[in-house]
Design a protein around this motif. Sequence first.
Motif, PDB file in Angstrom:
ATOM      1  N   TYR B 197      22.264 -16.197  22.579  1.00  0.00           N
ATOM      2  CA  TYR B 197      21.682 -15.104  23.337  1.00  0.00           C
ATOM      3  C   TYR B 197      20.559 -14.513  22.505  1.00  0.00           C
ATOM      4  N   MET B 198      19.693 -13.737  23.152  1.00  0.00           N
ATOM      5  CA  MET B 198      18.635 -13.122  22.367  1.00  0.00           C
ATOM      6  C   MET B 198      18.696 -11.607  22.498  1.00  0.00           C
ATOM      7  N   SER B 199      18.188 -10.938  21.479  1.00  0.00           N
ATOM      8  CA  SER B 199      18.087  -9.488  21.506  1.00  0.00           C
ATOM      9  C   SER B 199      16.654  -9.148  21.116  1.00  0.00           C
ATOM     10  N   ALA B 200      16.073  -8.205  21.864  1.00  0.00           N
ATOM     11  CA  ALA B 200      14.681  -7.850  21.610  1.00  0.00           C
ATOM     12  C   ALA B 200      14.571  -6.388  21.257  1.00  0.00           C
ATOM     13  N   ASP B 201      13.792  -6.083  20.219  1.00  0.00           N
ATOM     14  CA  ASP B 201      13.478  -4.688  19.937  1.00  0.00           C
ATOM     15  C   ASP B 201      11.985  -4.498  20.168  1.00  0.00           C
ATOM     16  N   ASP B 202      11.423  -3.389  19.703  1.00  0.00           N
ATOM     17  CA  ASP B 202      10.028  -3.087  20.006  1.00  0.00           C
ATOM     18  C   ASP B 202       9.063  -4.124  19.459  1.00  0.00           C
ATOM     19  N   LEU B 203       9.431  -4.754  18.355  1.00  0.00           N
ATOM     20  CA  LEU B 203       8.469  -5.647  17.715  1.00  0.00           C
ATOM     21  C   LEU B 203       8.989  -7.065  17.480  1.00  0.00           C
ATOM     22  N   ARG B 204      10.277  -7.260  17.611  1.00  0.00           N
ATOM     23  CA  ARG B 204      10.823  -8.578  17.280  1.00  0.00           C
ATOM     24  C   ARG B 204      11.880  -9.013  18.283  1.00  0.00           C
ATOM     25  N   ILE B 205      12.021 -10.336  18.386  1.00  0.00           N
ATOM     26  CA  ILE B 205      13.098 -10.896  19.197  1.00  0.00           C
ATOM     27  C   ILE B 205      13.901 -11.852  18.326  1.00  0.00           C
ATOM     28  N   ASN B 206      15.221 -11.680  18.369  1.00  0.00           N
ATOM     29  CA  ASN B 206      16.115 -12.525  17.573  1.00  0.00           C
ATOM     30  C   ASN B 206      16.973 -13.396  18.457  1.00  0.00           C
TER      31      ASN B 206
END
Lengths: 264, 456
Positions: B197-206
């Motif tokens: 799965y992915m998680s996204a914040d304001d500047l990065r996606i993991n």
Amino acid sequence: MGEEEGVHQTQLLDTMFVRGLKRKCFDGEEDVEGTLAGIKAIPSYNLQRQSLLDMSLVKLQLCHMLVEPNLCRSVLIANTVRQIQEEMTQDGTWQMISTQSTGQTSLDRLVSTDILCRSSREQAEGKHVPGYGTLSKDFEGDEGQDSSETMSTASSVQAPRNLQGNVWEMENPQENKGNFQKSLDQIFETLENKSPNSVEDLFSEVDNSYYDLDTMLTGMMSNTKMGHCDGLETFSSPTNTASNSNCKSDLNELDHIVEILVES
Amino acid sequence: MSHKQAGGPAGESAADWCLYQLNGAAEFEVSEADIISTVEFNHTGELLATGDKGGRVVIFQREPESKNEPYNQGEYNVYSTFQSHEPEFDYLKSLEIEEKINKIKWLPQQNAAHSLLSTNDKTIKLWKITERDKRPEGYNLKDEEGKLKDLSTVTSLQVPVLKPMDLMVEVTPRRIFANGHTYHVNSISVNSDCETYMSADDLRINLWHLAITDRSFNIVDIKPANMEDLTEVITASEFHPHHCNLFVYSSSKGSLRLCDMRASALCDKHSKLYEEPEDPSNRSFFSEIISSVSDVKFSHSGRYMLTRDYLTVKVWDLNMETKPVETYQVHDYLRSKLCSLYENDCIFDKFECAWNGSDSVIMTGAYNNFFRMFDRNTKRDVTLEASRESSKPRAILKPRRVCVGGKRRKDDISVDSLDFTKKILHTAWHPTENIIAIAATNNLYIFQDKVNSEMH
């Protein structure tokens, strides 16, 4: 009273934008004059644009003491400020310190929010109330930073419009423009990592009224690792290497204390 | 699913929505912690999860339909409530980390248990929900209360048997994915491979593996070397529903980027960039802010993307990057109020959007507890209200209208009377049926289409 004025201003701004007073792109010198003439014909545009600029800067300065401000919102507001700034620069109407147009009301607003945002240390030192121009003097920064590319108004700087009560000290307008650009950037840096001073404040005097030991311990247990990573990341500028090592050793100490407390 | 011709015979209404259920305290009893911050149906629609500002998750389960009353479809009853996240404190930044649940995403069900991911600003957690309705009885060494028996009283051996008991729902945190994000997590999305799965914040996606918590791959990083150069942030992201290598993320400048994970480990370079050129006649200082995309959702078919910006919802065809194929005005009457909305920060509200199961209707929320639906086939749209006053159970919702001066009908609301504190940010549509869940502050409304219970 101040609120009414503020509301009135916003309604004016709404009307202005409805009427479609938009910035037209211009390619040549003749267009510049034409546009300037156009703007002069609608005297409220500059006033309203300035008001929008002030509003935006207040929004950027409003520090939410406990929770991290929304980065998306801050970026959008900062971009709006830059847009206004660019347009005003192209107009040749770029004046430092919104000494014009906004009047006493928003001045007070700006001043009060600024006091909110200053660290307790600065307040203790009794710095006098800064305006836009002197805002950046609170920050430590590279004085030699090149800001001229954004402020190149070759045309002579207009004399500041006269308003009742010019509260802020107005120094060399050219320098102040540079300071404004710097202060905008500095505001941005503080969004990324709080002013270096705040870290020392954190470790020197913990204000227990904000959180109790339970919250602190809970936070410590889950955040220690992240704390380390964050610390290393945010302290990237050379001026902060001293605090970096202090920070790490302090964290280790706190870790140690927590271990003891938890085991007991 | 029965297929209905587009348009339908004259005089027939497209859908009649009526209030099915209302959960939540009356408005004067609202506490900040009860404000619902996310709503999500699971893949079958049997379960509905809500997250709130206080870090709690409430799961509703639909009762099986009664064969005796086919029109009285199953109610959603509270199935489980648990505290997902607690408030935390970040010492280095001297800031609190909110426990508010930003997003919940269900994992596809693979066994008897249900699993979901819930996230706050910093930490994602995988929760497993299991039912226990049987209990072993007849232990040899322990008595009924669990105390050890006196061995001299044991004369024969017995095999413990499972006896039924009252249903107990147990929720356990199976994984905690921490320390992956410096900035605030705005989206999570489970991959169609059901492993990542992915998680996204304001500047990065993991990118994470569901079974591994101490490691994640960074697949998008738009942080500039110098934070002073920051002008754009990530606002939402989602995996493609069928292609496990594709995902999309939206930005605060109104662009969408489709990325292919096969192309490189770090997907900073997009495969496709979806951007609509600005309309010069509508340009203002607020143009960029209102173009910021607050939500992006793939259609169930995987062919289209739905985006929400401040004033519109747009349908994009994956094959066309230059402009959306459809644009719907949500509340264009606000265009003349942008400055006021900027001052009171409403312009930064992030509305979500949703597809229905057949991708024929799209829905999004607005102010004054209004929500809007757009039928892509008939091009008809409707404004409905989620409020106690206007929703009697089983009564059909009356379409609402906002008037902008000019002719005013009896029940119209004028733009200036709109309540901007009543915003519908979170909505969800049942995956297969015409049932919608609307979050209005602390209240959860479930509406059902009386006429057409099945999708068409």
